[in-house]
Design an enzyme around this catalytic site. Structure first.
Site, PDB file in Angstrom:
ATOM      1  N   TYR A 142       2.671   2.224  -1.908  1.00 36.62           N
ATOM      2  CA  TYR A 142       3.211   1.854  -0.599  1.00 36.62           C
ATOM      3  C   TYR A 142       4.732   1.747  -0.622  1.00 36.62           C
ATOM      4  O   TYR A 142       5.399   2.007   0.357  1.00 36.62           O
ATOM      5  CB  TYR A 142       2.653   0.492  -0.151  1.00 36.62           C
ATOM      6  CG  TYR A 142       1.351   0.541   0.593  1.00 36.62           C
ATOM      7  CD1 TYR A 142       0.217   1.129   0.030  1.00 36.62           C
ATOM      8  CD2 TYR A 142       1.229  -0.014   1.860  1.00 36.62           C
ATOM      9  CE1 TYR A 142      -0.983   1.150   0.707  1.00 36.62           C
ATOM     10  CE2 TYR A 142       0.028   0.008   2.549  1.00 36.62           C
ATOM     11  CZ  TYR A 142      -1.071   0.590   1.966  1.00 36.62           C
ATOM     12  OH  TYR A 142      -2.255   0.604   2.643  1.00 36.62           O
ATOM     13  N   LYS A 189      -7.963   3.346 -11.735  1.00 40.81           N
ATOM     14  CA  LYS A 189      -8.302   4.747 -12.016  1.00 40.81           C
ATOM     15  C   LYS A 189      -7.641   5.072 -13.353  1.00 40.81           C
ATOM     16  O   LYS A 189      -6.806   5.983 -13.472  1.00 40.81           O
ATOM     17  CB  LYS A 189      -7.790   5.635 -10.864  1.00 40.81           C
ATOM     18  CG  LYS A 189      -8.266   7.067 -10.906  1.00 40.81           C
ATOM     19  CD  LYS A 189      -9.725   7.257 -10.529  1.00 40.81           C
ATOM     20  CE  LYS A 189     -10.147   8.685 -10.788  1.00 40.81           C
ATOM     21  NZ  LYS A 189     -11.596   8.907 -10.633  1.00 40.81           N
ATOM     22  N   ASP A 221     -13.521   4.971  -7.814  1.00 39.85           N
ATOM     23  CA  ASP A 221     -14.558   5.794  -7.163  1.00 39.85           C
ATOM     24  C   ASP A 221     -15.937   5.155  -7.370  1.00 39.85           C
ATOM     25  O   ASP A 221     -16.737   5.046  -6.438  1.00 39.85           O
ATOM     26  CB  ASP A 221     -14.521   7.259  -7.645  1.00 39.85           C
ATOM     27  CG  ASP A 221     -14.375   7.402  -9.147  1.00 39.85           C
ATOM     28  OD1 ASP A 221     -14.172   6.396  -9.854  1.00 39.85           O
ATOM     29  OD2 ASP A 221     -14.481   8.549  -9.640  1.00 39.85           O
ATOM     30  N   ASP A 245      -6.513  -1.735  -0.170  1.00 36.03           N
ATOM     31  CA  ASP A 245      -6.536  -1.452   1.272  1.00 36.03           C
ATOM     32  C   ASP A 245      -7.848  -0.756   1.630  1.00 36.03           C
ATOM     33  O   ASP A 245      -8.534  -1.132   2.578  1.00 36.03           O
ATOM     34  CB  ASP A 245      -5.340  -0.549   1.619  1.00 36.03           C
ATOM     35  CG  ASP A 245      -5.316  -0.194   3.091  1.00 36.03           C
ATOM     36  OD1 ASP A 245      -5.541  -1.100   3.922  1.00 36.03           O
ATOM     37  OD2 ASP A 245      -5.082   0.990   3.413  1.00 36.03           O
ATOM     38  N   ASP A 249     -11.573  -2.465   3.610  1.00 40.80           N
ATOM     39  CA  ASP A 249     -12.202  -1.971   4.853  1.00 40.80           C
ATOM     40  C   ASP A 249     -13.661  -1.631   4.587  1.00 40.80           C
ATOM     41  O   ASP A 249     -14.548  -1.928   5.387  1.00 40.80           O
ATOM     42  CB  ASP A 249     -11.490  -0.718   5.379  1.00 40.80           C
ATOM     43  CG  ASP A 249     -10.360  -1.054   6.351  1.00 40.80           C
ATOM     44  OD1 ASP A 249      -9.755  -2.129   6.193  1.00 40.80           O
ATOM     45  OD2 ASP A 249     -10.087  -0.240   7.260  1.00 40.80           O
TER      46      ASP A 249
HETATM   47  C1  IPM Z   1      -3.913  -3.614   6.130  1.00 39.56           C
HETATM   48  C2  IPM Z   1      -3.420  -2.490   6.997  1.00 39.56           C
HETATM   49  C3  IPM Z   1      -1.986  -2.168   6.622  1.00 39.56           C
HETATM   50  C4  IPM Z   1      -1.971  -1.715   5.175  1.00 39.56           C
HETATM   51  C5  IPM Z   1      -1.289  -1.142   7.526  1.00 39.56           C
HETATM   52  C6  IPM Z   1      -1.327  -1.553   8.986  1.00 39.56           C
HETATM   53  C7  IPM Z   1       0.102  -0.846   7.098  1.00 39.56           C
HETATM   54  O1  IPM Z   1      -4.254  -1.388   6.872  1.00 39.56           O
HETATM   55  O2  IPM Z   1      -3.307  -4.690   6.164  1.00 39.56           O
HETATM   56  O3  IPM Z   1      -4.915  -3.408   5.427  1.00 39.56           O
HETATM   57  O4  IPM Z   1      -2.218  -0.542   4.887  1.00 39.56           O
HETATM   58  O5  IPM Z   1      -1.719  -2.544   4.312  1.00 39.56           O
HETATM   59 MG    MG Z   2      -5.993  -1.714   5.740  1.00 37.12          MG
END
Ligand code: IPM
Ligand code: MG
Length: 372
Positions: A142, A189, A221, A245, A249
């Site tokens: 990042y 990884k 993975d 990240d 999700d």
């Molecule tokens: C998160 C979001 C952020 C990230 C974005 C909005 C930059 O996806 O907080 O998980 O990738 O960290």
């Molecule tokens: Mg995110």
């Protein structure tokens, strides 16, 4: 306790969900005799629209002068669909994380008993899941050097980590594991990436200081697969920025809705609390956004300051709202029309009247007229 809290509602549904978290914090302050003050700041697309800057100086000053931050959401399709755009809302969030050195992003993932049927995963697979993801937040790909060749045809993002950056979050993850099931899984990884091999080496070295914690390693993975095959095997997951990240999700599917996942971003000096979901722009101002992730982020804020009883009460209010189906449409198959603010009203009422524990939907007096 006196707490000065910066509120950065941001974009999309951010302002709506954050308003509910503030409502809940105000109820906590009232019931427990705390003094919480709130100061709002602009961030993201909302800030670009007004000032041209996704993180105006004024906002950063507010954040630096408060005890903690409550963040809403960030992002706008206006920028998502325009890769040429030089200024992007996400830069606001990334700069904030970097400027305040919020290096550890903690994302709890839990399967709520009352919601196991909401997950597309089988009940048997997810029931009882309780994971803490420790995601490194201020380094890696990042923040590494970004390059685009002059002709615009070659691009690269550097994934770089230093020993110090790994050590400081690893200590926090080990300590968290000590208070839980004493298992730490480093997700990386290392079969391909040099940066991952450094993570393994450093984390392995630290393990001797935490002899009561079982450390294991998993490639990203495989971890992505194991999370949906057998999530109960995990206790604390430690991982670098981008892997964290992505898998957080993915892990939200276990909870039943991404609208339930809270997070805390912690540094040595500052701490910020935010839902893991994004701006969900299509839902803006429709009253359908789930405020629970934001409310649970407020509970994490309370925990962070040692206000455990207060945080437990907020979490209990959330459990109650879920089990009574006082939820927004993303989770609700029973009742229509339960809006973002009604969920917040219910949890606020619960905090003010927790003794009414034998509620069922037919005898809810708490904001009943507004709920039904
Ligand atoms: C998160 C979001 C952020 C990230 C974005 C909005 C930059 O996806 O907080 O998980 O990738 O960290
Ligand atoms: Mg995110």
């Amino acid at each position: 306790m006196k707490l000065n809290i910066a509120v950065l509602p941001g974009d999309g549904v951010g302002p709506e969900v954050t308003a509910e978290a503030v409502k809940v914090l105000k109820a906590v302050a009232m019931e427990f005799d705390h003094i919480f003050t709130f100061q709002e700041g602009l961030v993201g697309a909302a800030a670009i629209n007004k000032t041209g800057n996704p993180l105006p100086e004024e906002t950063l000053n507010i954040c630096e002068s408060t005890d903690a931050l409550l963040f809403g959401a960030i992002g706008s399709p206006k920028y998502d669909n325009n890769p040429e755009s030089k200024v992007r809302p996400e830069q606001g969030l990334l700069r904030l994380r970097k400027s305040l050195d919020l290096y550890a992003n903690i994302r709890p993932v839990k399967a709520y008993e009352s919601l196991t049927s909401k997950s597309p995963l089988k009940r048997d697979v997810i029931a009882g899941t309780d994971i803490y993801i420790y995601r490194e937040l201020t380094s890696g790909i990042y923040f590494g050097k970004k390059q685009l060749s002059n002709d615009g045809n070659v691009a690269s993002d550097l994934c770089q980590y230093s020993r110090d950056e790994i050590e400081r979050i690893a200590h926090l993850a080990f300590r968290a594991a000590q208070t839980r099931k004493r298992k730490l899984t480093l997700v990386d990884k290392a079969n391909v990436l040099e940066s991952s091999r450094l993570w393994r080496k450093v984390v392995k070295e630290l393990a001797s200081q935490y002899a009561d914690v079982t450390l294991d390693f998993m490639f990203i993975d495989n971890a992505a697969m194991q999370l949906v095959l057998n999530p109960k095997q995990f206790d604390v997951i430690l991982t670098e920025n981008m892997f964290g990240d992505i898998i957080s999700d993915e892990a939200s599917v276990i909870a039943g809705s991404i609208g339930l996942l809270a997070s805390g971003s912690i540094g040595d000096k500052y701490a910020m609390f935010e839902p893991i979901h994004g701006a969900y722009t299509n839902a803006t101002d429709k009253g359908i956004a789930n405020p629970i992730a934001s409310i649970l982020s407020a509970a994490m804020l309370l925990d962070h300051f040692g206000l455990f009883e207060e945080a437990a009460l907020v979490k209990e209010g959330v459990d109650k709202s879920l089990s009574l189906h006082i939820t927004t449409p993303d989770l609700n198959t029973k009742y229509d029309n339960i809006s973002t603010s009604k969920v917040g009203d219910f949890i606020e009422d619960f905090i003010k009247n927790p003794e009414e524990t034998n509620l069922n939907f037919t005898n809810i007096h708490l904001g009943q007229s507004t709920i039904i």
